[in-house]
Scaffold this motif. Sequence first.
Motif, PDB file in Angstrom:
ATOM      1  N   GLU A  50      10.236  -1.298  -9.325  1.00  0.00           N
ATOM      2  CA  GLU A  50      11.632  -1.508  -8.937  1.00  0.00           C
ATOM      3  C   GLU A  50      12.074  -0.434  -7.935  1.00  0.00           C
ATOM      4  N   GLY A  51      12.570  -0.869  -6.807  1.00  0.00           N
ATOM      5  CA  GLY A  51      13.027   0.054  -5.786  1.00  0.00           C
ATOM      6  C   GLY A  51      11.918   0.699  -4.989  1.00  0.00           C
ATOM      7  N   ARG A  52      10.679   0.285  -5.232  1.00  0.00           N
ATOM      8  CA  ARG A  52       9.536   0.842  -4.511  1.00  0.00           C
ATOM      9  C   ARG A  52       8.732  -0.320  -3.940  1.00  0.00           C
ATOM     10  N   ARG A  53       8.033  -0.072  -2.848  1.00  0.00           N
ATOM     11  CA  ARG A  53       7.237  -1.134  -2.235  1.00  0.00           C
ATOM     12  C   ARG A  53       5.766  -0.790  -2.396  1.00  0.00           C
ATOM     13  N   ALA A  54       5.024  -1.754  -2.845  1.00  0.00           N
ATOM     14  CA  ALA A  54       3.648  -1.504  -3.285  1.00  0.00           C
ATOM     15  C   ALA A  54       2.610  -1.803  -2.211  1.00  0.00           C
ATOM     16  N   ILE A  55       1.458  -1.185  -2.381  1.00  0.00           N
ATOM     17  CA  ILE A  55       0.241  -1.592  -1.680  1.00  0.00           C
ATOM     18  C   ILE A  55      -0.455  -2.600  -2.595  1.00  0.00           C
ATOM     19  N   VAL A  85      -0.666  -2.262  -6.738  1.00  0.00           N
ATOM     20  CA  VAL A  85      -0.792  -3.451  -7.581  1.00  0.00           C
ATOM     21  C   VAL A  85      -2.117  -4.125  -7.245  1.00  0.00           C
ATOM     22  N   VAL A  86      -2.938  -4.350  -8.255  1.00  0.00           N
ATOM     23  CA  VAL A  86      -4.236  -4.998  -8.082  1.00  0.00           C
ATOM     24  C   VAL A  86      -4.165  -6.404  -8.639  1.00  0.00           C
ATOM     25  N   SER A  87      -4.562  -7.389  -7.845  1.00  0.00           N
ATOM     26  CA  SER A  87      -4.599  -8.774  -8.332  1.00  0.00           C
ATOM     27  C   SER A  87      -6.030  -9.257  -8.428  1.00  0.00           C
ATOM     28  N   VAL A  88      -6.266 -10.130  -9.403  1.00  0.00           N
ATOM     29  CA  VAL A  88      -7.603 -10.679  -9.648  1.00  0.00           C
ATOM     30  C   VAL A  88      -7.487 -12.186  -9.860  1.00  0.00           C
ATOM     31  N   THR A 118       3.346 -18.500  -3.765  1.00  0.00           N
ATOM     32  CA  THR A 118       2.957 -17.311  -3.017  1.00  0.00           C
ATOM     33  C   THR A 118       4.183 -16.590  -2.463  1.00  0.00           C
ATOM     34  N   ARG A 119       5.113 -17.360  -1.904  1.00  0.00           N
ATOM     35  CA  ARG A 119       6.330 -16.759  -1.344  1.00  0.00           C
ATOM     36  C   ARG A 119       7.138 -16.065  -2.438  1.00  0.00           C
ATOM     37  N   ARG A 120       7.187 -16.671  -3.619  1.00  0.00           N
ATOM     38  CA  ARG A 120       7.943 -16.085  -4.740  1.00  0.00           C
ATOM     39  C   ARG A 120       7.367 -14.721  -5.123  1.00  0.00           C
ATOM     40  N   ILE A 121       6.044 -14.637  -5.248  1.00  0.00           N
ATOM     41  CA  ILE A 121       5.435 -13.374  -5.693  1.00  0.00           C
ATOM     42  C   ILE A 121       5.538 -12.311  -4.612  1.00  0.00           C
ATOM     43  N   LEU A 122       5.349 -12.687  -3.362  1.00  0.00           N
ATOM     44  CA  LEU A 122       5.507 -11.715  -2.278  1.00  0.00           C
ATOM     45  C   LEU A 122       6.936 -11.183  -2.226  1.00  0.00           C
ATOM     46  N   THR A 123       7.905 -12.033  -2.535  1.00  0.00           N
ATOM     47  CA  THR A 123       9.310 -11.598  -2.562  1.00  0.00           C
ATOM     48  C   THR A 123       9.566 -10.645  -3.719  1.00  0.00           C
ATOM     49  N   LEU A 124       8.911 -10.892  -4.855  1.00  0.00           N
ATOM     50  CA  LEU A 124       9.095 -10.038  -6.021  1.00  0.00           C
ATOM     51  C   LEU A 124       8.459  -8.664  -5.824  1.00  0.00           C
ATOM     52  N   ILE A 125       7.213  -8.645  -5.329  1.00  0.00           N
ATOM     53  CA  ILE A 125       6.471  -7.388  -5.226  1.00  0.00           C
ATOM     54  C   ILE A 125       6.827  -6.612  -3.963  1.00  0.00           C
ATOM     55  N   LYS A 126       7.168  -7.342  -2.902  1.00  0.00           N
ATOM     56  CA  LYS A 126       7.554  -6.720  -1.620  1.00  0.00           C
ATOM     57  C   LYS A 126       6.514  -5.699  -1.145  1.00  0.00           C
ATOM     58  N   PRO A 127       5.277  -6.114  -0.962  1.00  0.00           N
ATOM     59  CA  PRO A 127       4.252  -5.134  -0.572  1.00  0.00           C
ATOM     60  C   PRO A 127       4.459  -4.610   0.847  1.00  0.00           C
ATOM     61  N   ILE A 128       4.120  -3.333   1.048  1.00  0.00           N
ATOM     62  CA  ILE A 128       4.167  -2.758   2.396  1.00  0.00           C
ATOM     63  C   ILE A 128       2.891  -3.080   3.157  1.00  0.00           C
ATOM     64  N   ALA A 129       1.821  -3.407   2.408  1.00  0.00           N
ATOM     65  CA  ALA A 129       0.539  -3.782   3.023  1.00  0.00           C
ATOM     66  C   ALA A 129      -0.291  -4.511   1.989  1.00  0.00           C
ATOM     67  N   ILE A 130      -1.204  -5.344   2.476  1.00  0.00           N
ATOM     68  CA  ILE A 130      -2.108  -6.086   1.603  1.00  0.00           C
ATOM     69  C   ILE A 130      -3.547  -5.757   2.002  1.00  0.00           C
ATOM     70  N   LEU A 131      -4.352  -5.384   1.012  1.00  0.00           N
ATOM     71  CA  LEU A 131      -5.770  -5.109   1.240  1.00  0.00           C
ATOM     72  C   LEU A 131      -6.584  -6.186   0.540  1.00  0.00           C
ATOM     73  N   LEU A 132      -7.389  -6.912   1.302  1.00  0.00           N
ATOM     74  CA  LEU A 132      -8.256  -7.952   0.751  1.00  0.00           C
ATOM     75  C   LEU A 132      -9.658  -7.363   0.567  1.00  0.00           C
ATOM     76  N   VAL A 133     -10.165  -7.343  -0.648  1.00  0.00           N
ATOM     77  CA  VAL A 133     -11.465  -6.739  -0.935  1.00  0.00           C
ATOM     78  C   VAL A 133     -12.578  -7.757  -0.747  1.00  0.00           C
ATOM     79  N   GLU A 134     -13.559  -7.367   0.063  1.00  0.00           N
ATOM     80  CA  GLU A 134     -14.692  -8.213   0.440  1.00  0.00           C
ATOM     81  C   GLU A 134     -14.184  -9.404   1.243  1.00  0.00           C
TER      82      GLU A 134
END
Length: 434
Positions: A50-55, A85-88, A118-134
């Motif tokens: 809350e109030g912070r933007r995640a990687i 935030v890590v998603s799997v 997808t739009r809902r979750i991106l709005t909730l988490i508000k990431p500053i950047a997204i890293l896709l692994v592999e």
Amino acid sequence: MYWIYNFLLIIYWIGLIPVILYRLAFEEGFYERIRQSAGYMPDSLMRKIEGRRAIWVHAASVGEIVATSPIVKDIKQKFPDAVVVVSVVTATGHAMAHRIIPEAEGIIFFPLDLPFLTRRILTLIKPIAILLVETEIWPNFLRIAEKEQIPVMMVNGRISDRSMKRYMMIRSFTREMLASIEYFCMQSKLDAEYIEILGAAHNRITITGNTKYDQTYASVTAEEKLALQDEFGFGRNHPIIVAGSTHRGEEELVLNSFKRILHEYPEARLLIAPREIMRGTDVKNLAERNGLKAICRSTMTGPVHTKTPVVVLDTIGELGRLYSLGDIIFVGGSLVKTGGHNILEPAAHGKPILVGPHMFNFKEIYSLLSSRDACLMVRDGQALTDTLLELCGNKERREVMGANCLAVMKENRGATQRNTEEMRKLFEKHHIIP
């Protein structure tokens, strides 16, 4: 092309409704998994961010989580105030992430790749950047992230031969998706060539190496090793054979080889870990049909009796550490045409490694280790038996192979830092302060 993808995706999920209902009724934890995939985040996560933007770091399953672990640790060291935030995608990946990435503020299931979710979750988490692994490329996720001006980069990028063939079949669509990714940190020269063929711009591609060389979660002290040996009933027996990530069709060959070894070395022990842990009981029964007393790890209530020669590992997240117990390691998915599995985990423990002829998913790593006499390829079950017996009786060869493994691991460390340095460039470009 997106409307075709979305139409097929909706049809796919409609077809899965009976399976989903069944799993909701009988599979523990599946409700929370579906709930998160539908865009409803845990309250505990929302309070943390809350109030912070995640990687946002996205990894599909166990293999990608292993690669993610050192990246998250390095992010936390270089950017102490960062929220991660890590998603799997898979339940096994979720369990593994909780075990080896305690630094992450949140570990969630990736959303179903439908636009509104997808739009809902991106709005909730508000990431500053997204890293896709592999190579976790999801069309709607990338398209919406681009529209929301969220920078995306690929870390520890890898393109298998199988994936390459699939992406080439939809090359124009793949090129469009890759245009949404700003930087590509690829494991090897071949991976870099593949991603460029698929449409990534040459000036966006960097070869950074494989972060799995930097993994530390599987480290085992001498005291821990002795305790594990006693817990599994291995004592100071010799030889200890560990067969990791085995598939249907391989266990029979491994057990046949072990019976021969047991004949020559009555104190020999086998730890066999099926890739699909739900097959643990089947593998135990297979061992017993072959005249071998066996026990599943999940049913162990205390130290295993020293007269039980076979332990079936049917739990999540332990194999990386338990490779430390082996005198010789066989890594599965390679005697059958699966493409092999991660051979860096046993290499990190300095163990001689055997694999089958099908290592196409890890060919560069295999090539490196085999060129240094750290990993041997066997063509079939008979060759597996012969090579195991040879190594059992040759301590000096085992020690040389193990030392070569450690040397390769040491020489190739540093990929994590190279990935996070590229991430720093991304932040600077977009004036992001984590």
